[in-house]
Design a protein around this motif. Structure first.
Motif, PDB file in Angstrom:
ATOM      1  N   HIS A  28      -2.293  -9.831   2.533  1.00  0.00           N
ATOM      2  CA  HIS A  28      -1.336  -9.078   1.743  1.00  0.00           C
ATOM      3  C   HIS A  28      -0.102  -9.926   1.444  1.00  0.00           C
ATOM      4  CE1 HIS A  28       0.198  -5.474   0.030  1.00  0.00           C
ATOM      5  NE2 HIS A  28       1.333  -5.630   0.692  1.00  0.00           N
ATOM      6  N   ALA A  29       0.363 -10.641   2.493  1.00  0.00           N
ATOM      7  CA  ALA A  29       1.548 -11.492   2.304  1.00  0.00           C
ATOM      8  C   ALA A  29       1.237 -12.577   1.282  1.00  0.00           C
ATOM      9  CB  ALA A  29       1.958 -12.115   3.635  1.00  0.00           C
TER      10      ALA A  29
ATOM     11  N   THR B 138       4.842  -4.752   4.185  1.00  0.00           N
ATOM     12  CA  THR B 138       4.190  -5.939   4.753  1.00  0.00           C
ATOM     13  C   THR B 138       4.653  -6.150   6.191  1.00  0.00           C
ATOM     14  OG1 THR B 138       6.021  -7.299   4.042  1.00  0.00           O
ATOM     15  CG2 THR B 138       4.130  -7.164   2.568  1.00  0.00           C
ATOM     16  N   GLY B 139       5.754  -5.507   6.569  1.00  0.00           N
ATOM     17  CA  GLY B 139       6.303  -5.736   7.903  1.00  0.00           C
ATOM     18  C   GLY B 139       6.972  -7.097   8.025  1.00  0.00           C
TER      19      GLY B 139
ATOM     20  N   MET C 228      -0.545   1.220   3.837  1.00  0.00           N
ATOM     21  CA  MET C 228      -1.153  -0.028   3.365  1.00  0.00           C
ATOM     22  C   MET C 228      -0.751  -0.249   1.905  1.00  0.00           C
ATOM     23  SD  MET C 228      -3.487  -2.141   4.575  1.00  0.00           S
ATOM     24  CE  MET C 228      -4.349  -3.517   3.912  1.00  0.00           C
TER      25      MET C 228
ATOM     26  N   GLN D  45      -5.479  -9.196   7.692  1.00  0.00           N
ATOM     27  CA  GLN D  45      -5.227  -8.360   6.517  1.00  0.00           C
ATOM     28  C   GLN D  45      -3.790  -8.506   6.057  1.00  0.00           C
ATOM     29  OE1 GLN D  45      -6.376  -4.387   7.415  1.00  0.00           O
ATOM     30  NE2 GLN D  45      -8.485  -4.721   6.770  1.00  0.00           N
ATOM     31  N   SER D  46      -2.859  -8.527   7.052  1.00  0.00           N
ATOM     32  CA  SER D  46      -1.447  -8.653   6.684  1.00  0.00           C
ATOM     33  C   SER D  46      -1.198  -9.985   6.003  1.00  0.00           C
ATOM     34  CB  SER D  46      -0.562  -8.557   7.915  1.00  0.00           C
ATOM     35  OG  SER D  46      -0.842  -7.403   8.610  1.00  0.00           O
TER      36      SER D  46
ATOM     37  N   GLU E  60      -6.218  -7.160  11.971  1.00  0.00           N
ATOM     38  CA  GLU E  60      -5.026  -6.608  11.325  1.00  0.00           C
ATOM     39  C   GLU E  60      -4.127  -7.725  10.818  1.00  0.00           C
ATOM     40  OE1 GLU E  60      -3.311  -3.867  14.135  1.00  0.00           O
ATOM     41  OE2 GLU E  60      -5.066  -2.572  13.925  1.00  0.00           O
TER      42      GLU E  60
ATOM     43  N   PHE F 108       5.145  -8.513  10.648  1.00  0.00           N
ATOM     44  CA  PHE F 108       3.981  -7.666  10.364  1.00  0.00           C
ATOM     45  C   PHE F 108       4.070  -6.279  10.998  1.00  0.00           C
ATOM     46  CE2 PHE F 108       2.227 -12.051  10.211  1.00  0.00           C
ATOM     47  CZ  PHE F 108       2.113 -12.106   8.832  1.00  0.00           C
TER      48      PHE F 108
ATOM     49  N   THR G  60       4.986  -2.683  10.627  1.00  0.00           N
ATOM     50  CA  THR G  60       5.381  -1.760   9.561  1.00  0.00           C
ATOM     51  C   THR G  60       4.887  -0.366   9.894  1.00  0.00           C
ATOM     52  OG1 THR G  60       5.260  -1.288   7.194  1.00  0.00           O
ATOM     53  CG2 THR G  60       3.319  -2.310   8.155  1.00  0.00           C
TER      54      THR G  60
END
Ligand code: ADP
Length: 374
Positions: free
Chosen positions: A137-138, A335-336, A331, A133-134, A130, A325, A327
């Motif tokens: 994304h970031a 991004t949290g 998805m 993935q974050s 996870e 992260f 959130t």
């Protein structure tokens, strides 16, 4: 079987191993030549949801995800020949959920070199996956930031030409004689529209550049009303799209702090953006912002409250929301990182960012910043 004494309790070696294996944080299993499960530790029960007795009757093929079964056959036969192997794979729990794991396996053989069993240590890597993935994304967001900054830069040059040419048009219309007066007025009014629109693009591109550059760590006296008006400039289209009524009580020239203007703007952009997200499906959409003086531990602060009429933050996650992260958004939508970055920024300014509301009443975030005395 040898024995040892610990505080007068006799424990056999076998028991000690069992206790150790059962308390090992990773799952362990042992498989025979047919893939039959011949041993699992207690962690396997927790991870997969099957009891040990159930697992003892099962085959390895039943606890791995369907999509990797082919690879599993290949991996199993490699392992039997090569002796050890480390792979990432997917387990299938009793409830059908798929769990990513890192597996370290090795085989044991009899004196003639015939394969007996494999032993495997399986580490649950859900959190790592996870996080990865974050981060991806970031990383993408950062790339978009760079892109926006590049676009803003490219917009600027043609825009300067438009504005200068427009200036010339305006000057020319002033020189037109009485005969052309009427059309001069029309041209001039069009040119003024072009000027207004271009200036607004210029301001936007300036903002994009500063916002994504973001790192200019220059502290200076900042009027919170200015930070707020800049933040509204960035969030205007989102606020309009969702149809938010804004009640901005913050007057210019009253609330000064020592800070980095871009960073303070970013905090407010994050808070306003979150408020919009929280209100998008609500019947009432109101955003209230005001600033008040408060004293804490003998220090004078300005407290800037950003209050919305969204669903609020449930008690059980009220501290988690400030973690990186974390959130609750879908998805691609969250991004949290917003609140954790914002809290970091505010703390850099020797202030604090807190959730001030009670669950179920919309959310109010309070930004405390030390007052700058004039
Ligand atoms: P993101 O917005 O990307 O999820 P944040 O760190 O900004 O990351 O926020 C973390 C979480 O805090 C959000 O996913 C949401 O659950 C909660 N949250 C933040 N602001 C609000 C708000 N105004 N109302 C309700 N929940 C909020």
């Amino acid at each position: 079987m040898s024995k040892m004494r610990i505080d007068a309790i006799e424990i056999r070696d076998a028991d000690i191993f069992e206790i150790l294996l059962d308390n090992f944080p990773d799952m362990i299993h042992s498989i025979n030549d047919d893939g039959q499960i011949v041993y699992t530790n207690k962690t396997a029960e927790r991870l997969l949801g099957y009891s040990r007795n159930e697992l003892a009757t099962m085959n390895i093929r039943q606890i791995y995800a369907d999509e990797i079964l082919e690879a599993l056959e290949q991996g199993f036969s490699d392992l039997k020949q090569k002796g050890d192997k480390t792979v990432e794979s997917l387990l299938k729990a009793k409830d059908g959920s798929v769990i990513p794991v890192e597996i370290r396996s090795f085989s044991i053989y009899d004196d003639e070199g015939n394969f007996l069993r494999t032993f495997s240590i399986l580490r649950d890597i859900r959190e790592i996956k996870e996080l990865q993935q974050s981060l991806v994304h970031a990383g993408r967001l950062a790339a978009i930031g760079e892109l926006a900054s590049g676009v803003a830069h490219d917009i600027n040059n043609p825009l300067t030409v438009i504005l200068l040419s427009n200036e010339m048009v305006l000057k020319e219309t002033e020189r037109m004689d009485d005969a052309g007066k009427e059309s001069a007025e029309r041209i001039s009014s069009f040119a003024k529209d072009v000027q207004k629109a271009s200036k607004s693009i210029q301001k936007l591109s300036e903002h994009l550049r500063n916002f994504s550059r973001g790192m200019v760590e220059k502290y200076e006296p900042v009027d919170l009303a200015m930070s707020l008006s800049d933040a509204f400039f960035i969030t205007k289209s989102k606020l309009n799209k969702i149809g938010v009524n804004v009640f901005n009580e913050v007057q210019a020239g009253k609330y000064y702090v020592l800070g980095c203007p871009n960073h303070l703007e970013q905090v407010l952009v994050n808070l306003i953006g979150n408020a919009c997200d929280a209100m998008q499906d609500r019947p009432t959409r109101e955003l209230r912002i005001d600033v008040n003086p408060v004293q804490r531990d003998g220090i004078d602060y300005w407290r800037c409250d950003v209050a919305d009429t969204g669903g609020g933050v449930p008690d059980e996650i009220s501290e988690d929301i400030f973690q990186s992260f974390f959130t609750t958004k879908k998805m691609g939508e969250g991004t949290g990182l917003g609140l954790s970055i914002s809290r970091g920024i505010v703390r850099d300014h020797k202030g604090e960012l807190e959730l001030a509301s009670v669950a179920g009443t919309g959310a109010t975030f309070s930004v405390y910043l030390p007052k700058l005395e004039p």
